[in-house]
Design an enzyme around this catalytic site. Structure first.
Site, PDB file in Angstrom:
ATOM      1  NE  ARG A   1     -12.671   4.221   4.200  1.00 51.43           N
ATOM      2  CZ  ARG A   1     -12.077   5.475   4.387  1.00 51.43           C
ATOM      3  NH1 ARG A   1     -12.594   6.294   5.143  1.00 51.43           N
ATOM      4  NH2 ARG A   1     -11.472   6.075   3.396  1.00 51.43           N
TER       5      ARG A   1
ATOM      6  CG  ASP B   1     -12.795  -0.179  -3.543  1.00 49.83           C
ATOM      7  OD1 ASP B   1     -13.192  -0.822  -4.302  1.00 49.83           O
ATOM      8  OD2 ASP B   1     -13.416   0.324  -2.847  1.00 49.83           O
TER       9      ASP B   1
ATOM     10  CB  CYS C   1     -14.401   6.593   0.551  1.00 54.56           C
ATOM     11  SG  CYS C   1     -14.303   4.685   0.665  1.00 54.56           S
TER      12      CYS C   1
ATOM     13  CG  ASP D   1      -2.058   1.038   1.051  1.00 56.12           C
ATOM     14  OD1 ASP D   1      -1.979   2.235   0.601  1.00 56.12           O
ATOM     15  OD2 ASP D   1      -3.218   0.760   1.184  1.00 56.12           O
TER      16      ASP D   1
END
Length: 322
Positions: free
Chosen positions: A69, A126, A181, A58
Site C-alpha cells: 500500500r 492514522d 492494518c 514520520d
C-alpha cells in the site's frame, strides 16, 4: 519557466488554475504528517502538482508489510526512515519542490509552530493522538486540516478547521477499541484513493476553489462500492477537550500514570494503573494528572472516566516510539 509551463500544462489549462493558480501552488507550504499508505499518494500528487514546499513528518521506518500500500518504496529501502526515503524519491520526481523531511514522531509541544507555518495540513498518520493534536492546533491557528483514515476496505476524508469545525466536533466520542492494518488488514487501492482525495482537497483549498471542501466529510466503502458523506458546518465543538502533551511538557508537579501493562513505566516518576481502576484515583486537586498509553486511545477513555470522578486538570500522552 518554459519547463515549468510544459510540466504543468495539463493542469494550468484548467480555468480553475491557470498561471495565477500555478503560481499560488508554487508558493504554498503544506505540512504532511505521515509518509505511509495515506501520505504516499498525497505526497505524490502534491509534488506532481508543483506545491512549492512540503514539510513531511514520520517517525516510522519502512517494513516489508508496508509495500503493498506504499508502492513508491523499493525493497532496498526496508529499514530506512519513511520520511527520508520518501523525500529522496519525491525530489527525484520533481526537484523544484522543496521537501523538509523530518524522521520523527509528531510532538504536541512543537505542533503549534509547525501548523502556524503551513497553508494547509494533511493528517495522514492514522493515529488518534496525532489526529486530535493536529485538530487542536489547526483550530487554534485557523489553518485548514485535511484528515484522512482508512482501514480494511473503507475510509474517509474530512476538511476540518480553517473556518470549519474541528475533527473533535465530527467525532466527539472515540471508539472503545482501535483497529490497525496489522489487526484488521487493509487494501492498498482503498488507502490510495483516500490519500489521493486528501491531495485533491488540499489543492482545492490552496487554490480557493468555489464550493469549499472544508466542512465536508467524504467516505468510500470498497466492499459495497458506495461513496457517501455529509456536511458538518454547524457541528458544535466539545467543551474543554482533554489535550495531548509531549514529554518535554511534563512538569515535576504532574502525577504520571502509565496505563500500559505491556511495558515498564515510561518515566521514573510514573506508576502503573490499569485503565479499569482509573476511577478509583483521588489525586490532589492542585496536581495535573498525565495519562499515558501507546496510541492515546486508552488515555483518552481513562481521562473521560477520571473526569467523571475528579475535577482537576488532565492531560494525555501518546508513546508511539515505546
Amino acid at each position: 519557466m518554459a519547463d515549468a509551463v510544459t510540466r504543468y500544462a495539463r493542469q494550468m489549462i484548467l480555468p480553475q488554475i491557470g498561471p495565477s493558480g500555478q503560481d499560488r501552488l508554487s508558493r504554498a507550504h503544506v505540512l504532511i504528517v505521515g509518509a505511509g499508505g495515506l501520505g504516499v499518494p498525497a505526497l505524490q500528487y502534491l509534488v506532481g502538482a508543483g506545491v512549492g514546499r512540503i514539510t513531511l513528518i514520520d517517525g516510522d521506518v519502512i517494513e516489508e508489510t508496508n509495500l503493498h500500500r506504499q508502492p513508491i518504496y523499493p525493497i532496498a529501502s526496508i529499514g530506512q526512515p519513511k520520511a527520508t526515503a520518501a523525500a529522496q524519491i519525491m525530489t527525484a520526481m520533481n526537484p523544484d519542490v522543496h521537501i523538509d523531511a523530518r524522521p520523527e514522531w509528531l510532538d504536541p509541544a512543537s505542533t503549534p509552530a509547525l501548523v502556524a507555518g503551513a497553508d494547509v495540513v494533511l493528517d495522514c498518520a492514522d493515529s488518534f493522538a496525532v489526529s486530535l493534536t493536529l485538530s487542536d492546533a489547526c483550530l487554534a491557528a485557523h489553518v485548514p486540516l485535511i484528515a484522512g483514515s482508512a482501514l480494511a476496505t473503507s475510509g474517509y476524508v474530512a476538511g476540518c478547521c480553517g473556518g470549519a469545525p474541528s475533527l473533535r466536533a465530527i467525532f466527539p466520542d472515540l471508539p472503545t477499541g482501535g483497529g490497525t492494518c496489522a489487526t484488521n488488514g487493509v487494501m492498498g487501492p482503498v488507502v490510495g484513493m483516500i490519500g489521493a482525495l486528501q491531495a485533491q482537497i488540499a489543492m482545492a483549498v490552496l487554490l480557493n476553489l468555489p464550493d469549499s471542501p472544508l466542512g465536508r466529510l467524504i467516505s468510500f466503502d470498497a466492499a459495497t462500492w458506495r461513496m457517501g458523506g455529509f456536511r458538518f458546518d454547524r457541528a458544535p465543538e466539545p467543551d474543554d477537550p482533554l489535550p495531548f502533551i509531549g514529554r518535554t511538557q511534563i512538569t515535576e508537579q504532574d502525577l504520571l500514570i502509565d496505563l500500559r501493562t505491556e511495558a515498564p513505566p515510561f518515566h521514573p516518576a510514573a506508576r502503573h494503573v490499569p485503565p479499569e481502576d482509573i476511577g478509583q484515583l483521588s489525586p490532589p486537586d492542585d496536581r495535573r494528572v498525565v495519562l499515558a498509553c501507546k496510541t492515546g486511545l486508552r488515555a483518552h477513555h481513562a481521562g473521560q472516566a477520571l473526569r467523571d470522578a475528579w475535577a482537576g486538570k488532565i492531560a494525555l500522552l501518546a508513546l508511539p516510539e515505546a
